[in-house]
Design a protein around this motif. Structure first.
Motif, PDB file in Angstrom:
ATOM      1  N   MET A  61       0.827  -1.211   0.000  1.00 51.71           N
ATOM      2  CA  MET A  61       0.000   0.000   0.000  1.00 51.71           C
ATOM      3  C   MET A  61       0.863   1.264   0.000  1.00 51.71           C
ATOM      4  SD  MET A  61      -2.889  -1.272  -0.470  1.00 51.71           S
ATOM      5  CE  MET A  61      -3.614   0.360  -0.689  1.00 51.71           C
ATOM      6  N   ASN A  62       1.995   1.230   0.711  1.00 52.02           N
ATOM      7  CA  ASN A  62       2.897   2.389   0.669  1.00 52.02           C
ATOM      8  C   ASN A  62       3.342   2.660  -0.764  1.00 52.02           C
ATOM      9  OD1 ASN A  62       2.708   2.645   3.393  1.00 52.02           O
ATOM     10  ND2 ASN A  62       4.855   2.211   3.865  1.00 52.02           N
ATOM     11  N   LYS A 111       1.751   1.980  -3.504  1.00 51.11           N
ATOM     12  CA  LYS A 111       0.620   2.566  -4.238  1.00 51.11           C
ATOM     13  C   LYS A 111       0.408   4.031  -3.859  1.00 51.11           C
ATOM     14  CE  LYS A 111      -2.071  -1.573  -5.222  1.00 51.11           C
ATOM     15  NZ  LYS A 111      -3.412  -2.123  -5.368  1.00 51.11           N
ATOM     16  N   ILE A 112       0.542   4.316  -2.566  1.00 51.15           N
ATOM     17  CA  ILE A 112       0.360   5.695  -2.092  1.00 51.15           C
ATOM     18  C   ILE A 112       1.405   6.598  -2.740  1.00 51.15           C
ATOM     19  CG2 ILE A 112       0.633   7.187  -0.063  1.00 51.15           C
ATOM     20  CD1 ILE A 112      -0.672   4.869   1.581  1.00 51.15           C
ATOM     21  N   LYS A 121      -9.834  10.637  -8.010  1.00 51.92           N
ATOM     22  CA  LYS A 121      -8.835  10.037  -7.117  1.00 51.92           C
ATOM     23  C   LYS A 121      -7.848  11.105  -6.627  1.00 51.92           C
ATOM     24  CE  LYS A 121      -5.438   6.286  -6.966  1.00 51.92           C
ATOM     25  NZ  LYS A 121      -4.646   5.340  -7.768  1.00 51.92           N
ATOM     26  N   MET A 158      -7.105  12.032  -2.792  1.00 56.82           N
ATOM     27  CA  MET A 158      -5.756  11.962  -2.216  1.00 56.82           C
ATOM     28  C   MET A 158      -5.339  13.329  -1.645  1.00 56.82           C
ATOM     29  SD  MET A 158      -4.512   8.906  -2.182  1.00 56.82           S
ATOM     30  CE  MET A 158      -2.699   8.960  -2.081  1.00 56.82           C
ATOM     31  N   ILE A 174      -1.710   7.589   8.610  1.00 55.97           N
ATOM     32  CA  ILE A 174      -1.221   6.807   7.463  1.00 55.97           C
ATOM     33  C   ILE A 174      -1.881   5.420   7.345  1.00 55.97           C
ATOM     34  CG2 ILE A 174       0.815   5.696   6.421  1.00 55.97           C
ATOM     35  CD1 ILE A 174       2.476   8.134   7.194  1.00 55.97           C
ATOM     36  N   LEU A 232      -4.973   5.872   5.668  1.00 53.13           N
ATOM     37  CA  LEU A 232      -4.771   6.215   4.257  1.00 53.13           C
ATOM     38  C   LEU A 232      -4.581   4.935   3.443  1.00 53.13           C
ATOM     39  CD1 LEU A 232      -4.152   8.128   1.880  1.00 53.13           C
ATOM     40  CD2 LEU A 232      -1.825   8.354   2.762  1.00 53.13           C
ATOM     41  N   ARG A 233      -3.823   3.993   3.992  1.00 54.89           N
ATOM     42  CA  ARG A 233      -3.623   2.710   3.285  1.00 54.89           C
ATOM     43  C   ARG A 233      -4.975   2.040   3.016  1.00 54.89           C
ATOM     44  NH1 ARG A 233       0.454   1.538   7.471  1.00 54.89           N
ATOM     45  NH2 ARG A 233       2.339   2.539   6.718  1.00 54.89           N
ATOM     46  N   LEU A 262      -7.149   4.007   0.411  1.00 55.54           N
ATOM     47  CA  LEU A 262      -6.762   3.813  -0.987  1.00 55.54           C
ATOM     48  C   LEU A 262      -7.204   2.422  -1.459  1.00 55.54           C
ATOM     49  CD1 LEU A 262      -5.428   4.902  -3.489  1.00 55.54           C
ATOM     50  CD2 LEU A 262      -3.200   4.223  -2.588  1.00 55.54           C
ATOM     51  N   GLU A 280      -9.901   1.715  -4.530  1.00 52.94           N
ATOM     52  CA  GLU A 280      -9.660   0.808  -5.668  1.00 52.94           C
ATOM     53  C   GLU A 280     -10.792  -0.209  -5.812  1.00 52.94           C
ATOM     54  OE1 GLU A 280      -5.739  -0.779  -5.092  1.00 52.94           O
ATOM     55  OE2 GLU A 280      -4.767   1.011  -5.912  1.00 52.94           O
TER      56      GLU A 280
END
Lengths: 117, 117, 117, 117, 117, 117
Positions: free
Chosen positions: D15-16, D18-19, E79, E83, E98, E101-102, E105, E109
């Motif tokens: 995921m990092n 992708k971020i 997107k 973000m 964070i 956030l993972r 995201l 998707e």
């Protein structure tokens, strides 16, 4: 000269009036709910005030704590019951609640003084 | 005599200068990011300021709220839009946000006064 | 005239005495633990004070920050080490910690002044 | 079969990636800062890792706790030092930190097992 | 087989129905307000959804984030805008955001996949 | 096959045993306080359990909520009283408490099922 308790309540009232005058429906309804939620229900008013107090304490909101201290005081909550409620807040919420306990006890003493005048 | 808004900004500036003078790279970069993050991007500045305001409000940071109120005000946010943003903060973050709403509205009025002088 | 540092400590002490006098066992034991937890153990006192400082900072408790700044200062923590600790607080806890960093640096300078008198 | 520690790290890494691929500069710089802030500075790496751990614990972020447990473990932090750090988190942050202490100890044991294989 | 998005929505709906069936007026009104607050007002729906998203993100409520991601997605948020909103959450709320956030995201998707089927 | 309630309690017990075996005095005393604070005092056990529940709910600690739901249930708290307590949590703590209300109601139903077997 207005006491600290009176000043707190006057500022609170003045700003609440302005907020309600701004005509935002969502905020108006939240204010309305705030009154309803603490009315007698399946639980008595006194218990609800202690619930409001402990929630305010662990969330560390001094103004909210003072508000619930005052309504708790008016509904016959004793100092021992208030302190026991705050002890649960300090245990569950940690020592970061202690500064709010100091202010709470100070405000409680002001309420006691106010009442004996 | 400096207004309350000016005093807030002067203290803020004075301490920011001292913080940056202390030469801690991580802090310097966080300050730097704070400026960049609210610049025009995929979202317009005005929307970003409202995002900063609502985040500050639910996290109950009065200084952060005041900072974003000022930048929001300067970017043409109306009182109604500010109140709508704060209403979402009050709903999502609960009634513990109300004391911060009181201060926010008070500060907004100071910004309006300042501007009409 | 008492300094700001002295005033903070006097209010703190006065209210702590009242809290302990109220004879709530749970609160008494939490106060007691607060002293024990920061004593020399597997980790040295200095490290523990920095742990107390960073925890207080990310939880945004100014009184707790000031208390740990003072004990950290007395245990030989340098300004650079304090700022590095606060930089981690600002990164992990976000920019809402910045207003507390301003007050922390201001209080640190008061501690330095106090000490050079 | 990948262990629980490996799975955690793989998901985190995936995921990092992708971020960072999403090309948002602010987020990229925050990730970058996160690496820099915990490097040797005025404070040694080990102390910084404990600061990161206690901050993560009082803010009750399990993923952050696990990340710092792993880096702490790799930097020679003993179980006793880890527990002492967590005891400060439990005192300052309250009993709501206890569920995170349970998971932290469980993860620490996984790290120990992983290491003895 | 129901997708992860469908499962989330089904559980959410099932429990919401049970909660509303329990006939607690305060909770019913809060649910009602939750619908009203995000309707078109002085601010457009899309902006309000981003406000709901950033508030949920800094308060680190995964379910709330997923809910607002879905409504944001349906209201045409790109997107990049999502973000950028999350980058403000990460800056204001710190690196503890964070892990959320993972997951955000990852959920975004899933929403994209769902939509292209 | 162990029920979800049993599994929760078994994991909790297993890790608590390990935590206490680690011989950290501060943590041991916090665990001890946790038992004492909820015993009959100036306030009855039932009220204290509701205080623990509302504090856990606004601080959004699912494990803590489940623990207090179980002790509340065993002390004769009715579903209506539990929901009223949670309604105060939702009002004071905001809609971010709703996901925890969903899980709380689900766990309450498990406790009811367990009891009728």
């Amino acid at each position: 000269m207005p006491s600290k308790v009176q000043k707190f309540n006057e500022y609170r009232q003045k700003m609440n009036d302005k907020i309600l005058a701004s005509d935002n429906k969502v905020i108006k309804r939240i204010f309305n709910l705030d009154t309803n939620a603490f009315k007698e229900g399946h639980l008595p008013v006194k218990t609800k005030e202690l619930l409001g107090l402990v929630a305010s304490a662990v969330l560390r909101c001094d103004d909210c704590i003072q508000y619930h201290l005052e309504t708790a005081y008016k509904n016959g909550v004793s100092k021992e019951e208030m302190m026991e409620t705050m002890s649960i807040a300090n245990l569950v919420g940690g020592t970061i609640v202690i500064p709010h306990l100091r202010k709470a006890l100070e405000y409680w003493e002001l309420l006691e003084e106010e009442n004996t005048l």
